[in-house]
Design a protein around this motif. Sequence first.
Motif, PDB file in Angstrom:
ATOM      1  N   ARG A  26      -1.909   9.997  11.787  1.00 22.15           N
ATOM      2  CA  ARG A  26      -3.368   9.906  11.742  1.00 22.15           C
ATOM      3  C   ARG A  26      -3.855   9.687  10.316  1.00 22.15           C
ATOM      4  O   ARG A  26      -4.766   8.889  10.066  1.00 22.15           O
ATOM      5  N   LEU A  27      -3.266  10.401   9.351  1.00 26.67           N
ATOM      6  CA  LEU A  27      -3.699  10.267   7.965  1.00 26.67           C
ATOM      7  C   LEU A  27      -3.372   8.887   7.401  1.00 26.67           C
ATOM      8  O   LEU A  27      -4.195   8.276   6.707  1.00 26.67           O
ATOM      9  N   LEU A  28      -2.174   8.404   7.682  1.00 32.83           N
ATOM     10  CA  LEU A  28      -1.749   7.128   7.105  1.00 32.83           C
ATOM     11  C   LEU A  28      -2.303   5.923   7.854  1.00 32.83           C
ATOM     12  O   LEU A  28      -2.728   4.943   7.241  1.00 32.83           O
ATOM     13  N   HIS A  29      -2.298   5.986   9.176  1.00 32.39           N
ATOM     14  CA  HIS A  29      -2.682   4.821   9.966  1.00 32.39           C
ATOM     15  C   HIS A  29      -4.167   4.823  10.337  1.00 32.39           C
ATOM     16  O   HIS A  29      -4.877   3.853  10.069  1.00 32.39           O
ATOM     17  N   GLU A  30      -4.629   5.900  10.942  1.00 32.76           N
ATOM     18  CA  GLU A  30      -6.030   5.929  11.359  1.00 32.76           C
ATOM     19  C   GLU A  30      -6.990   5.973  10.181  1.00 32.76           C
ATOM     20  O   GLU A  30      -8.083   5.410  10.253  1.00 32.76           O
ATOM     21  N   MET A  31      -6.576   6.637   9.106  1.00 35.15           N
ATOM     22  CA  MET A  31      -7.481   6.747   7.960  1.00 35.15           C
ATOM     23  C   MET A  31      -7.191   5.683   6.907  1.00 35.15           C
ATOM     24  O   MET A  31      -7.985   4.770   6.707  1.00 35.15           O
ATOM     25  N   LEU A  32      -6.048   5.768   6.224  1.00 37.08           N
ATOM     26  CA  LEU A  32      -5.799   4.869   5.093  1.00 37.08           C
ATOM     27  C   LEU A  32      -5.650   3.414   5.521  1.00 37.08           C
ATOM     28  O   LEU A  32      -6.259   2.518   4.926  1.00 37.08           O
ATOM     29  N   ILE A  54      -6.507  17.855  -0.395  1.00 30.59           N
ATOM     30  CA  ILE A  54      -5.314  17.494  -1.170  1.00 30.59           C
ATOM     31  C   ILE A  54      -4.088  18.152  -0.555  1.00 30.59           C
ATOM     32  O   ILE A  54      -3.020  17.538  -0.417  1.00 30.59           O
ATOM     33  N   LYS A  55      -4.219  19.415  -0.156  1.00 34.06           N
ATOM     34  CA  LYS A  55      -3.094  20.116   0.457  1.00 34.06           C
ATOM     35  C   LYS A  55      -2.805  19.591   1.856  1.00 34.06           C
ATOM     36  O   LYS A  55      -1.639  19.546   2.273  1.00 34.06           O
ATOM     37  N   ILE A  56      -3.829  19.194   2.589  1.00 34.32           N
ATOM     38  CA  ILE A  56      -3.595  18.578   3.897  1.00 34.32           C
ATOM     39  C   ILE A  56      -2.691  17.361   3.734  1.00 34.32           C
ATOM     40  O   ILE A  56      -1.700  17.193   4.458  1.00 34.32           O
ATOM     41  N   MET A  57      -3.022  16.515   2.768  1.00 42.31           N
ATOM     42  CA  MET A  57      -2.233  15.303   2.528  1.00 42.31           C
ATOM     43  C   MET A  57      -0.835  15.643   2.024  1.00 42.31           C
ATOM     44  O   MET A  57       0.160  15.045   2.464  1.00 42.31           O
ATOM     45  N   SER A  58      -0.720  16.593   1.111  1.00 39.56           N
ATOM     46  CA  SER A  58       0.576  16.877   0.497  1.00 39.56           C
ATOM     47  C   SER A  58       1.559  17.476   1.490  1.00 39.56           C
ATOM     48  O   SER A  58       2.769  17.256   1.377  1.00 39.56           O
ATOM     49  N   TYR A  59       1.072  18.248   2.474  1.00 34.65           N
ATOM     50  CA  TYR A  59       1.963  18.816   3.482  1.00 34.65           C
ATOM     51  C   TYR A  59       2.450  17.749   4.463  1.00 34.65           C
ATOM     52  O   TYR A  59       3.575  17.833   4.974  1.00 34.65           O
ATOM     53  N   ALA A  60       1.633  16.747   4.734  1.00 37.30           N
ATOM     54  CA  ALA A  60       1.971  15.783   5.783  1.00 37.30           C
ATOM     55  C   ALA A  60       2.567  14.484   5.253  1.00 37.30           C
ATOM     56  O   ALA A  60       3.327  13.815   5.960  1.00 37.30           O
ATOM     57  N   CYS A  61       2.232  14.099   4.030  1.00 34.85           N
ATOM     58  CA  CYS A  61       2.619  12.781   3.507  1.00 34.85           C
ATOM     59  C   CYS A  61       3.186  12.913   2.100  1.00 34.85           C
ATOM     60  O   CYS A  61       2.950  13.900   1.399  1.00 34.85           O
ATOM     61  N   THR A  62       3.906  11.880   1.702  1.00 33.50           N
ATOM     62  CA  THR A  62       4.419  11.813   0.337  1.00 33.50           C
ATOM     63  C   THR A  62       3.556  10.869  -0.487  1.00 33.50           C
ATOM     64  O   THR A  62       2.739  10.106   0.051  1.00 33.50           O
ATOM     65  N   LEU A  63       3.754  10.902  -1.792  1.00 37.59           N
ATOM     66  CA  LEU A  63       3.032   9.987  -2.672  1.00 37.59           C
ATOM     67  C   LEU A  63       3.395   8.544  -2.352  1.00 37.59           C
ATOM     68  O   LEU A  63       2.541   7.644  -2.383  1.00 37.59           O
ATOM     69  N   LEU A  64       4.672   8.323  -2.000  1.00 35.31           N
ATOM     70  CA  LEU A  64       5.100   6.974  -1.626  1.00 35.31           C
ATOM     71  C   LEU A  64       4.384   6.505  -0.363  1.00 35.31           C
ATOM     72  O   LEU A  64       4.037   5.325  -0.236  1.00 35.31           O
ATOM     73  N   ASP A  65       4.164   7.417   0.573  1.00 33.95           N
ATOM     74  CA  ASP A  65       3.440   7.068   1.800  1.00 33.95           C
ATOM     75  C   ASP A  65       2.054   6.514   1.477  1.00 33.95           C
ATOM     76  O   ASP A  65       1.645   5.471   2.016  1.00 33.95           O
ATOM     77  N   THR A  66       1.327   7.212   0.619  1.00 38.55           N
ATOM     78  CA  THR A  66      -0.036   6.779   0.305  1.00 38.55           C
ATOM     79  C   THR A  66      -0.028   5.484  -0.505  1.00 38.55           C
ATOM     80  O   THR A  66      -0.891   4.619  -0.313  1.00 38.55           O
ATOM     81  N   THR A  67       0.958   5.336  -1.387  1.00 40.17           N
ATOM     82  CA  THR A  67       1.061   4.095  -2.164  1.00 40.17           C
ATOM     83  C   THR A  67       1.309   2.902  -1.249  1.00 40.17           C
ATOM     84  O   THR A  67       0.718   1.826  -1.428  1.00 40.17           O
ATOM     85  N   ASN A  68       2.168   3.084  -0.271  1.00 41.54           N
ATOM     86  CA  ASN A  68       2.453   2.000   0.680  1.00 41.54           C
ATOM     87  C   ASN A  68       1.231   1.603   1.493  1.00 41.54           C
ATOM     88  O   ASN A  68       1.181   0.501   2.047  1.00 41.54           O
ATOM     89  N   GLU A  69       0.256   2.503   1.581  1.00 42.08           N
ATOM     90  CA  GLU A  69      -0.973   2.188   2.313  1.00 42.08           C
ATOM     91  C   GLU A  69      -2.091   1.707   1.392  1.00 42.08           C
ATOM     92  O   GLU A  69      -3.255   1.648   1.794  1.00 42.08           O
ATOM     93  N   GLY A  70      -1.740   1.379   0.155  1.00 39.47           N
ATOM     94  CA  GLY A  70      -2.705   0.748  -0.738  1.00 39.47           C
ATOM     95  C   GLY A  70      -3.483   1.684  -1.638  1.00 39.47           C
ATOM     96  O   GLY A  70      -4.512   1.286  -2.204  1.00 39.47           O
ATOM     97  N   VAL A  71      -3.018   2.910  -1.788  1.00 33.15           N
ATOM     98  CA  VAL A  71      -3.714   3.869  -2.656  1.00 33.15           C
ATOM     99  C   VAL A  71      -3.099   3.820  -4.056  1.00 33.15           C
ATOM    100  O   VAL A  71      -1.911   4.085  -4.232  1.00 33.15           O
ATOM    101  N   LEU A  72      -3.926   3.498  -5.041  1.00 33.57           N
ATOM    102  CA  LEU A  72      -3.453   3.392  -6.417  1.00 33.57           C
ATOM    103  C   LEU A  72      -3.650   4.695  -7.182  1.00 33.57           C
ATOM    104  O   LEU A  72      -2.796   5.097  -7.966  1.00 33.57           O
ATOM    105  N   LEU A  73      -4.772   5.376  -6.924  1.00 27.48           N
ATOM    106  CA  LEU A  73      -5.100   6.596  -7.649  1.00 27.48           C
ATOM    107  C   LEU A  73      -5.493   7.708  -6.685  1.00 27.48           C
ATOM    108  O   LEU A  73      -6.129   7.458  -5.651  1.00 27.48           O
TER     109      LEU A  73
END
Length: 641
Positions: A26-32, A54-73
């Motif tokens: 949900r965080l990676l696909h539905e949101m990002l 921030i903790k919701i994201m850190s427990y469920a996803c990695t930094l690489l996950d968010t980068t792969n979805e186009g998040v730079l910062l």
Amino acid sequence: MSSGSGSGLSSTSNNYRNFKEVTRHRLLHEMLRSCKTGNSKSTWKVLIMDEFTIKIMSYACTLLDTTNEGVLLLERIDKERQRFASMDAIYFIRPSKENVRFFLSDMSGSAPLYRKAFVFFTSPISKDLVGQIKGDGSLTSRISALSEMNLEYYAIDSQGFVTNNERALAQLYGDEDDSREAEACLSEMAARVATVFASLREFPIVRYRAANRIDATMETTFRDLIPTKLAAAVWDCLMHYKRTIPNFPQIETCELLILDRSVDQIAPIIHEWTYDALCHDLLDMEGNKYVHEVASINGGLPDKKDVLLEERDPVWLELRDHHLGFALEWLNSKLSNLKQNKAAQFENSRDGQCPELSSRELKELTEALPQYVELKEKLSLHIEIASKLNRIVRNLELPFLSELEQGLVFGDARIKEVIMFLRIHGPYITREHKLRLLMILAAIYPEKFEDEEDLHMMMKYAYLLPQDMTVVRNMKLIGESREGSSGIFPLKFGIAKRKCYRKERPREDEWLYSRFFPMIEELIEKLSNGALSEELYPCVNPNARLLRSRRTPMWAHRRNSENGLSRDASTDFEKMGRRIFVVIVGGATRSELRVCRKLTAKLKREVILGSSSLDDPATFVTNLKMITADDQPLTLDDIQI
């Protein structure tokens, strides 16, 4: 404004994902990923969160996950930030007045910080705050999405979540004259628990631990009504989701059992001997972070490296639920096998070459070297940890203490054995471990801690101070039972004549000190088999038919992680039944989380544990010490379901 609830990911879906996988999806696909479409022209985006998300994201996803979805910062909404007028921003925030104020400051006016904003709230936002956002005319063309994710929990495990109400024990069981803080805690916890069902698109049958002998003429305490009040609040949230979320189930799809710490006072404090429990009990860890010492290249002091003991580590995943003795044997066996590996022989050869290898063997060896190095590092880490644990348990004389603790629980030991133990071992055992022993004793023989003379005697033998005994006295506050009780609590205070505090269950292994089991194991099995008392654990749902079938023939597909390893044991099943959720108010334990993983395999139903927090023994002792007693009389009129 849209409201999200998952994408056909309930336990009745053909595309089965376990609990944490649903959260991550949900965080990676539905949101990002959803922000990549529409009028979003910029490739890279800024993800702005608050402290909670921030903790919701850190427990469920990695930094690489968010980068792969186009998040730079990644940015904090409450911190000063640089302006990126050509970039789009994704806001994942709680719907609070403060966060909305920060958002309006960012995006309104003639010089917004970002080009466009995609806004995702963790839970339903009030009409007043929506009005503030829509009332600013400059935002109309700058907001590309305004949505409620309905995801406000930490997915701490593939089968566990917490609502981050770490002070729940003190807030709910304390002696505040004004119960507003306790009511606010329950309301917040209920809203966050409900978002779990919104995310998984599940509609549960809600059952709860009933108040003790409650009727219209009898006064009862706020503490005794905690599961009842939480069940009512969760039900209200579910009714809102049922009306507002598209395709939310209209009939029951799973089961939810709401409990509090009174169902098992022993589990948070008894010494567990599984690898996971011992690591968090005896090692100086910060959450899941362990400081690993590795040999220095220069031959000086060892270098320190932070490592995470989590499910991405296959060795941790293999060992965490096993006895320390098994872990030591398993690690030694794997290390012996590794030494026979051709890659190990190549690494240990004097000149670094193996002339006897053919070209094909050399190619295979080269391909295997990275996996060999990774496995060697993991084994080295866990051999260090297991060896350190083995030394600690012996230095602290924990085998003797554990034998006594389990003897008390199962009726093999009495108070005289405790006194004798304290006389012999008391000077050599730490204050915390002696306190935990006396807390177990207080749960079984509470009358011995009401008389000041008996209390002074225990304190003397344990070499403790009067202020240390506060936490021992407070044990009665999380397990209080009234005279003449019909047996609401599986574990009850005031039963001194009972031969054993807990009945033995068949053991799955013969390792020492592994007799103890958390009470939720028995409750979950009864719930799954339709044998849980409807009087003691009633149902909120009107006219609901309790789900008595052990499992339903729903197909599920095994899902593998990127490295080919199974992400969780529960996904190994070809068939999974309806999910079971257990929520414990006042803090859950690692032993209870282990039980949920174990029963998932046994019942072929994914069992998910939720709580206000996940507490290690030291944390639980600290939280319990903060409680003071002052019962507040309530009646049935105070509760509306």
